[in-house]
Each structure stands twice: as structure tokens, then as C-alpha cells.
Design a protein around this motif. Structure first.
Motif: not given
Length: 405
Positions: A154-155, A161-162, A378-380, A398-400
Motif C-alpha cells: 500500500s506504500g 487506497d486501492r 485525492e478526490l473520489t 483526502r490528504f495523506q
């Protein structure tokens, strides 16, 4: 967690006091085919002067905050440590005999603590025999040779995310035996063959003795030669392939007498079921451009199971199929733009219980230290269509931050 970290520290200290340990700066990255962790740098490596053992230590962490808008619900935000992992690997006695251990501590990794359920701290605990550069044999718990995005760490993802299809159709970690034959060359046609015989019940299963096995096989083809820096183990063309590189792969699994709704994952079924999964992948990289596509499916006869004590209580095998498409470009400034589209269609047997889904994602990533240290936005949007004709749209922003060694 404090106890586990303390034990790990005591272990390293005790090893250091027992022998004169030296820190290695090279040749401590194992590149095991069943564990394609993303690695940039070598972590912290310890090797005894007599070379009888080697210990390599790594960690990684994902911190994220998400703004969520689900139709029909109040808007909300979620802030969490999504992943927190410790990894130990090396060899004992002989470099051909290797081990790998990966532990997880974040709530999303471990899951809720429930009475009668095991604590899911152990992700990987596996012993390898690698007699030469072509063969890998393993025994223990680790990822099965399934779809590309699940096998990758996942890194090493471009988005946070998947895909929705990976979440529903993947074959996940399991306990068993694996044999891999690797025949890769950077300049010419290459291939890998990977097989596994496992319990089929997923990681850390001890609820009952088993009466079925999962059989998994996978073929990977590289028509123009293998990727630089083991490039199939991470998304995006951060290695900037000088010539086009293509991977085509196909995997099949039959999970006999499975006990869970998604084979190695999901809730417990009221009746054991045999499932068949097909997983196809394509990956193309060239000069900063990267394209990936995947097909995943699961089939099962009579997928719905009913609680014998309550006819209104059911659990079902998630059957259906889906497609993923992902395109990205990495600028020389190490900013990357990513777009992804996924479709998921459930089988007729369960269409009254689960919606068909489409997912649209766009993302921007800034690589500071390749995938080992990066900032992701990311925008989903999820578009859900139900059997009764109704529909629903959910989205999140989301911000990660990902960091590790």
C-alpha cells in the motif's frame, strides 16, 4: 503497542551485546518475490561479523484526514493513522534461508477487538528458501500471488487506497506454501510463474480446523523485458523507463470450502462455499507515463447462506466482476497527476443485496523521497445503483502523508 516496541528494542539490544554487530549499508534488501515491498534505500541493517545472521528493520506510516459527503447523511471528516507497520527481515545461518516479519498497529489494520476473534497484529510471518536467483520457496503467512495492486505494498500506491474491485474481489494474505520461478531480464522477453497452496481462510485464522485448501497460480509476462528497479512493485513511472515496458499477468484461484464472504476476507458464512477467482492485469510505463488496467471476478454456486437459527439472518459470497483503469504522468518536478475509473457489477444471485458501482478518482502526489516519503491529495466519487432503480452518490476529499524507511 508500547510492550511490542519495548520487546523489539530489547531484542536488538540483546543481539548487539551478544556479538559485535556491524551496520550494513548495502546488500541487505532482500527483493523476495512473495513480498514486493516498496523500498527506497536500505533501511537499518545489522549483520554479524561472521555473517551468520542479518536483521533489517523498517517502518512506515500513513497519516490522513478525509472530508466525507455521503448522500442522505450529514457531512463529516475523519482523521486517522491509516497504517503503521514494522518490518523485520534477514537470514539466519545461510543467506539462502531467509525470514520476513511484518506487524501492523493502526486501528484500520488491526480491526475492532471482538470477543472470540484474534488480534490481527501479524501480517507477514514467513520463512524462505532461495537456492538461486530463479527459485523462491516459502512457508508461513504472507500475500498470495493475486492481482497486481494487492500484491504491491500500500506504500507503493499512487492514490491513497486501492480500488473498489480490489476491496471486493482480491485474494489476500493466507497461510501456506508458495513456489515461485523467476526468469527476468531487463533487455529481453521475461516471465515469472508463481504458485501457492494455502488454507483459504485468511490471516491469523484459528477458529476451527480446516477441511479445504486454496490453490492459486499466476503467470507474469514481460514482452519487452522487466522493469527498472523492480518497477512492477510500485505504481507510477518514478524510474522513468527509457523504453516502453509492459507487464501482462493472469492469476486464478479456487478456494475450496471457504468460510468467509470474500474467501480470505469478510464475515463468516453460515455454510462453507467453494469460490473461483480470475485476476488479470496489464501495466505499461514509459518516460514518466504509466497506465494500468485490471479485471477481477469471483464466482460461486448458490452464494447466499442462511443462519439455521434465524431465517432473516444471511451472509453471502460477494460474486461479480469489475474493471479498473488508471493513467498518470510524473513531471520532472516530481509532481504527479493521476486519474482512475472503476466499474463493478454484482452477479444476479446477489443483485438485490449489493449495488453496482462506478468509482471516479483524481489525485495529485508530490514525491519527496520517491514512494517512501510523499504527499497525496485525492478526490473520489462513488456512484451506486441499486436493484430497485434507486441510486446514490458519495464522495470524499483526502490528504495523506506517507513516510517510512
Amino acid at each position: 503497542m508500547k510492550k511490542i516496541l519495548t520487546l523489539a528494542s530489547l531484542f536488538v539490544i540483546s543481539v548487539s551485546t551478544a556479538q559485535d554487530i556491524k551496520v550494513t549499508t548495502k546488500d541487505n534488501d532482500l527483493k523476495l518475490s512473495a513480498l514486493p515491498y516498496y523500498s527506497y534505500g536500505k533501511g537499518l541493517g545489522l549483520t554479524s561479523p561472521d555473517s551468520l545472521f542479518q536483521l533489517n528493520i523498517r517502518f512506515r506510516m500513513q497519516n490522513r484526514v478525509t472530508y466525507i459527503e455521503n448522500e442522505g447523511e450529514e457531512s463529516a471528516y475523519d482523521g486517522q493513522i491509516r497504517r503503521l507497520r514494522l518490518r523485520f527481515d534477514g537470514y539466519v545461518g545461510d543467506p539462502r534461508f531467509l525470514y520476513a516479519i511484518q506487524l501492523s498497529f493502526a486501528p484500520g489494520d488491526v480491526g475492532e477487538i471482538e470477543e472470540g476473534e484474534n488480534l490481527n497484529i501479524i501480517r507477514d510471518a514467513v520463512v524462505f528458501y532461495r537456492p538461486n536467483k530463479n527459485w523462491n520457496f516459502s512457508f508461513g503467512q504472507t500475500k498470495l500471488p493475486g492481482n497486481r495492486q494487492r500484491v504491491n505494498s500500500s506504500g507503493g500506491l499512487q492514490l491513497t487506497d486501492r480500488t473498489i474491485n480490489n476491496a471486493k474481489f482480491t485474494v489476500d494474505r493466507d497461510f501456506g506454501f508458495q513456489a515461485h520461478y523467476l526468469h527476468e531480464n531487463l533487455e529481453k522477453f521475461s516471465y515469472n510463474i508463481k504458485t501457492a497452496v494455502s488454507t483459504g481462510e485468511g490471516r491469523n485464522w484459528t477458529k476451527s480446523n480446516d477441511n479445504g485448501v486454496a490453490l492459486t497460480g499466476k503467470l507474469e509476462l514481460f514482452p519487452f523485458g522487466s522493469f527498472k528497479k523492480d518497477g512492477t512493485s510500485f505504481e507510477g513511472d518514478i524510474a522513468r523507463e527509457a523504453t516502453p515496458k509492459l507487464m501482462l499477468s493472469g492469476a486464478f484461484q479456487q478456494n475450496n470450502h471457504a468460510r468467509r464472504t470474500q474467501g480470505q476476507l469478510g464475515e463468516d458464512l453460515f455454510e462453507q462455499k467453494t469460490m473461483k477467482s480470475v485476476l488479470l492485469d496489464a501495466m505499461l510505463k514509459y518516460n514518466g507515463w504509466a497506465f494500468m488496467s485490471a479485471y477481477m471476478s469471483r464466482a460461486c454456486d448458490n452464494p447466499i447462506t442462511v443462519n439455521p437459527e434465524d431465517a432473516t439472518d444471511i451472509q453471502y459470497v460477494f460474486t461479480g466482476s469489475g474493471m479498473d483503469y488508471q493513467l498518470s504522468y510524473l513531471f520532472p518536478s516530481n509532481y504527479e497527476i493521476i486519474g482512475r475509473f472503476s466499474t463493478q457489477k454484482v452477479n444476479e444471485d446477489i443483485q438485490e443485496l449489493a449495488p453496482d458501482t462506478k468509482q471516479y478518482s483524481i489525485g495529485v502526489t508530490k514525491y519527496i523521497w520517491e514512494h517512501a516519503f510523499k504527499l497525496q491529495g485525492e478526490l473520489t466519487l462513488d456512484d451506486l445503483n441499486y436493484f430497485d432503480g434507486s441510486s446514490k452518490q458519495n464522495w470524499y476529499l483526502r490528504f495523506q502523508v506517507e513516510i517510512g524507511i
